[in-house]
Motif scaffolding. Structure first.
Motif, PDB file in Angstrom:
ATOM      1  N   THR A  42     -50.304 -48.011  15.102  1.00  0.00           N
ATOM      2  CA  THR A  42     -50.183 -46.724  14.236  1.00  0.00           C
ATOM      3  C   THR A  42     -51.071 -46.821  13.112  1.00  0.00           C
ATOM      4  OG1 THR A  42     -47.909 -46.950  14.312  1.00  0.00           O
ATOM      5  CG2 THR A  42     -48.517 -45.696  12.502  1.00  0.00           C
ATOM      6  N   ALA A  43     -51.686 -48.176  12.915  1.00  0.00           N
ATOM      7  CA  ALA A  43     -52.931 -48.161  11.751  1.00  0.00           C
ATOM      8  C   ALA A  43     -54.305 -48.079  12.279  1.00  0.00           C
ATOM      9  CB  ALA A  43     -52.652 -49.617  11.262  1.00  0.00           C
ATOM     10  N   GLY A  44     -54.177 -47.829  13.852  1.00  0.00           N
ATOM     11  CA  GLY A  44     -55.383 -47.847  14.394  1.00  0.00           C
ATOM     12  C   GLY A  44     -56.249 -48.843  14.552  1.00  0.00           C
ATOM     13  N   LYS A  45     -55.824 -50.031  14.662  1.00  0.00           N
ATOM     14  CA  LYS A  45     -56.240 -51.428  14.824  1.00  0.00           C
ATOM     15  C   LYS A  45     -56.158 -51.688  16.298  1.00  0.00           C
ATOM     16  CE  LYS A  45     -56.983 -51.851  10.164  1.00  0.00           C
ATOM     17  NZ  LYS A  45     -58.323 -51.812   9.559  1.00  0.00           N
ATOM     18  N   ILE A  46     -55.432 -51.507  16.995  1.00  0.00           N
ATOM     19  CA  ILE A  46     -55.498 -51.652  18.358  1.00  0.00           C
ATOM     20  C   ILE A  46     -54.903 -50.424  19.310  1.00  0.00           C
ATOM     21  CG2 ILE A  46     -54.619 -54.221  17.965  1.00  0.00           C
ATOM     22  CD1 ILE A  46     -51.755 -53.431  18.799  1.00  0.00           C
ATOM     23  N   ASP A  47     -55.359 -50.599  20.849  1.00  0.00           N
ATOM     24  CA  ASP A  47     -54.973 -49.505  21.460  1.00  0.00           C
ATOM     25  C   ASP A  47     -54.557 -49.981  22.834  1.00  0.00           C
ATOM     26  OD1 ASP A  47     -54.382 -46.874  22.508  1.00  0.00           O
ATOM     27  OD2 ASP A  47     -56.586 -46.065  22.261  1.00  0.00           O
ATOM     28  N   HIS A  48     -53.814 -49.332  23.455  1.00  0.00           N
ATOM     29  CA  HIS A  48     -53.394 -49.567  25.022  1.00  0.00           C
ATOM     30  C   HIS A  48     -54.362 -48.894  25.944  1.00  0.00           C
ATOM     31  CE1 HIS A  48     -49.958 -49.356  28.223  1.00  0.00           C
ATOM     32  NE2 HIS A  48     -51.039 -50.526  28.300  1.00  0.00           N
ATOM     33  N   ILE A  49     -55.242 -49.645  26.368  1.00  0.00           N
ATOM     34  CA  ILE A  49     -56.546 -49.218  27.228  1.00  0.00           C
ATOM     35  C   ILE A  49     -56.372 -49.875  28.688  1.00  0.00           C
ATOM     36  CG2 ILE A  49     -58.730 -48.724  27.695  1.00  0.00           C
ATOM     37  CD1 ILE A  49     -59.036 -48.755  24.325  1.00  0.00           C
ATOM     38  N   ASP A  50     -55.966 -49.000  29.614  1.00  0.00           N
ATOM     39  CA  ASP A  50     -56.299 -49.449  31.274  1.00  0.00           C
ATOM     40  C   ASP A  50     -55.206 -50.891  31.218  1.00  0.00           C
ATOM     41  OD1 ASP A  50     -57.947 -47.533  31.926  1.00  0.00           O
ATOM     42  OD2 ASP A  50     -59.865 -49.071  31.347  1.00  0.00           O
ATOM     43  N   GLY A  51     -53.976 -50.490  30.544  1.00  0.00           N
ATOM     44  CA  GLY A  51     -53.063 -51.562  30.851  1.00  0.00           C
ATOM     45  C   GLY A  51     -53.056 -52.816  29.760  1.00  0.00           C
ATOM     46  N   ASN A  52     -54.100 -52.692  29.029  1.00  0.00           N
ATOM     47  CA  ASN A  52     -54.326 -53.933  28.433  1.00  0.00           C
ATOM     48  C   ASN A  52     -54.278 -53.589  26.938  1.00  0.00           C
ATOM     49  OD1 ASN A  52     -54.967 -55.943  30.251  1.00  0.00           O
ATOM     50  ND2 ASN A  52     -56.667 -54.701  30.767  1.00  0.00           N
ATOM     51  N   VAL A  53     -53.946 -54.453  25.892  1.00  0.00           N
ATOM     52  CA  VAL A  53     -54.097 -54.433  24.601  1.00  0.00           C
ATOM     53  C   VAL A  53     -55.667 -54.729  23.950  1.00  0.00           C
ATOM     54  CG1 VAL A  53     -53.251 -55.195  22.224  1.00  0.00           C
ATOM     55  CG2 VAL A  53     -51.615 -54.798  24.157  1.00  0.00           C
ATOM     56  N   VAL A  54     -56.033 -53.773  23.126  1.00  0.00           N
ATOM     57  CA  VAL A  54     -57.615 -54.145  22.930  1.00  0.00           C
ATOM     58  C   VAL A  54     -57.856 -53.732  21.403  1.00  0.00           C
ATOM     59  CG1 VAL A  54     -59.905 -53.075  23.248  1.00  0.00           C
ATOM     60  CG2 VAL A  54     -58.407 -53.115  25.107  1.00  0.00           C
ATOM     61  N   VAL A  55     -58.427 -54.452  20.494  1.00  0.00           N
ATOM     62  CA  VAL A  55     -58.618 -54.449  19.589  1.00  0.00           C
ATOM     63  C   VAL A  55     -59.846 -53.357  19.344  1.00  0.00           C
ATOM     64  CG1 VAL A  55     -59.585 -55.460  17.257  1.00  0.00           C
ATOM     65  CG2 VAL A  55     -57.890 -56.647  18.842  1.00  0.00           C
ATOM     66  N   THR A  56     -59.367 -52.206  18.538  1.00  0.00           N
ATOM     67  CA  THR A  56     -60.298 -51.098  18.163  1.00  0.00           C
ATOM     68  C   THR A  56     -60.775 -51.260  16.742  1.00  0.00           C
ATOM     69  OG1 THR A  56     -58.515 -49.699  17.525  1.00  0.00           O
ATOM     70  CG2 THR A  56     -59.333 -49.770  19.869  1.00  0.00           C
ATOM     71  N   ASN A  57     -60.365 -52.062  15.993  1.00  0.00           N
ATOM     72  CA  ASN A  57     -60.673 -52.146  14.233  1.00  0.00           C
ATOM     73  C   ASN A  57     -60.299 -53.438  13.786  1.00  0.00           C
ATOM     74  OD1 ASN A  57     -61.400 -52.049  11.768  1.00  0.00           O
ATOM     75  ND2 ASN A  57     -60.811 -49.843  11.285  1.00  0.00           N
ATOM     76  N   SER A  58     -61.132 -54.286  13.816  1.00  0.00           N
ATOM     77  CA  SER A  58     -60.592 -55.708  13.214  1.00  0.00           C
ATOM     78  C   SER A  58     -60.695 -55.847  11.656  1.00  0.00           C
ATOM     79  CB  SER A  58     -61.558 -56.849  13.857  1.00  0.00           C
ATOM     80  OG  SER A  58     -62.721 -56.761  13.387  1.00  0.00           O
ATOM     81  N   GLU A  59     -60.710 -54.738  10.956  1.00  0.00           N
ATOM     82  CA  GLU A  59     -60.621 -55.054   9.422  1.00  0.00           C
ATOM     83  C   GLU A  59     -59.186 -55.363   9.311  1.00  0.00           C
ATOM     84  OE1 GLU A  59     -62.663 -54.853   7.091  1.00  0.00           O
ATOM     85  OE2 GLU A  59     -64.464 -55.070   8.794  1.00  0.00           O
ATOM     86  N   PRO A  60     -58.982 -56.234   8.287  1.00  0.00           N
ATOM     87  CA  PRO A  60     -57.434 -56.626   7.757  1.00  0.00           C
ATOM     88  C   PRO A  60     -56.745 -55.274   7.341  1.00  0.00           C
ATOM     89  CG  PRO A  60     -59.047 -58.239   6.973  1.00  0.00           C
ATOM     90  CD  PRO A  60     -59.900 -57.003   7.569  1.00  0.00           C
TER      91      PRO A  60
END
Length: 228
Positions: A42-60
Motif C-alpha cells: 500500500t505504501a508503494g515499497k513492494i509489488d507482486h511482479i511475475d509471481g514474486n515479491v519485489v522491492v520497488t522503493n527501499s526508503e524506510p
C-alpha cells in the motif's frame, strides 16, 4: 488507525473482550505477516511482479515493524512469492507487534494463570473513546461493508486481511453476515497478500489435502455469487 500499521490494527482487532487473542495463534501469525506485506504494498515499497515479491522503493516507512520486513525482503538473495514471504515473516511477529503496541501505550499487558497453572498474557486497550485506534479500525470495517466504493487503499487491505482470517461478520456484527462476508471477500481478491494468507490458512486447516482444497476454494471465490 491512521498512525498504526495494518499489523498493529489487525492485532487490536484480534483481541477478545477477555483480553485473549482470538482464533488459532498460527492463523494470527500468518495474518500479521501478511499485514506487513499489505502495508508495504500500500505504501508503494513492494509489488507482486511475475509471481514474486519485489522491492520497488527501499526508503524506510518510519514504522519499525514494516521497515524490518522491508529490510528482510530487500536483503534476501532469492526472489520469493507472497506465500513464501508470509511464512518467513511469521517469526516472532506476534510478540513484536504486541510489544510495540504496549510500548506505544495502545495496550496494557497483564499476566495471569489459566486454571491456576498455565501463565497467560492478557491485553487491554488503553482507550475506548472516539479516538481509540481499535474503535477507529472497527468503524473503517463497517464503513467499507456499507459502501465499498468509498474505501481507501488501507481500509481495503484491512478488510481483505480480515476476510482471509474469517473474521468479517464477527467484527461487523450489526450488518447481515452474508453481505459483509461477500463484500470483504471481493476486496480480498484484489489484495495479493490477503490471497496468499487465505490459501495458507485453508491448507493448514485441512492438512495433507491443503493444496487441493486451496485450489478448489480459490476457484469457488471466482464464481459469481448468484451462480452458486
Amino acid at each position: 488507525m491512521t498512525s498504526l500499521s495494518l499489523a498493529e490494527a489487525l492485532a487490536l482487532l484480534a483481541l477478545s473482550e477477555d483480553g485473549i487473542l482470538r482464533g488459532p495463534q498460527e492463523d494470527l501469525d500468518l495474518g500479521l505477516a501478511a499485514a506487513l506485506l499489505a502495508d508495504l504494498s500500500t505504501a508503494g515499497k513492494i509489488d507482486h511482479i511475475d509471481g514474486n515479491v519485489v522491492v520497488t522503493n527501499s526508503e524506510p516507512t518510519g514504522n519499525t515493524l514494516d521497515d524490518a520486513a522491508l529490510r528482510d525482503i530487500a536483503q534476501d538473495a532469492r526472489l520469493r512469492g507472497p506465500r513464501d514471504w508470509v511464512v518467513r515473516l511469521t517469526k516472532n511477529v506476534r510478540d513484536r507487534t504486541l510489544e510495540k503496541l504496549v510500548q506505544d501505550g495502545e495496550l496494557i499487558r497483564t499476566r495471569s494463570r489459566m486454571l491456576r497453572l498455565l501463565p497467560v498474557d492478557r491485553y487491554r486497550v488503553t482507550s475506548l473513546g472516539d479516538s481509540s485506534p481499535v474503535i477507529g479500525a472497527r468503524q473503517r470495517l463497517r464503513r467499507a461493508a456499507i459502501d465499498a466504493a468509498a474505501v481507501d487503499r488501507t481500509s481495503l487491505a484491512l478488510c481483505a486481511l480480515v476476510s482471509a482470517l474469517g473474521w468479517s461478520s464477527d467484527l461487523v456484527p450489526d450488518l447481515p453476515a452474508q453481505d459483509v462476508d461477500r463484500r470483504f471477500a471481493a476486496m480480498r481478491r484484489s489484495v495479493w497478500a490477503a490471497g496468499a494468507l487465505r490459501d495458507l490458512i485453508n491448507e493448514r486447516r485441512v492438512g495433507p489435502w491443503g493444496p487441493t482444497v486451496g485450489r478448489i476454494a480459490a476457484n469457488l471465490d471466482e464464481w459469481p455469487t448468484d451462480a452458486r
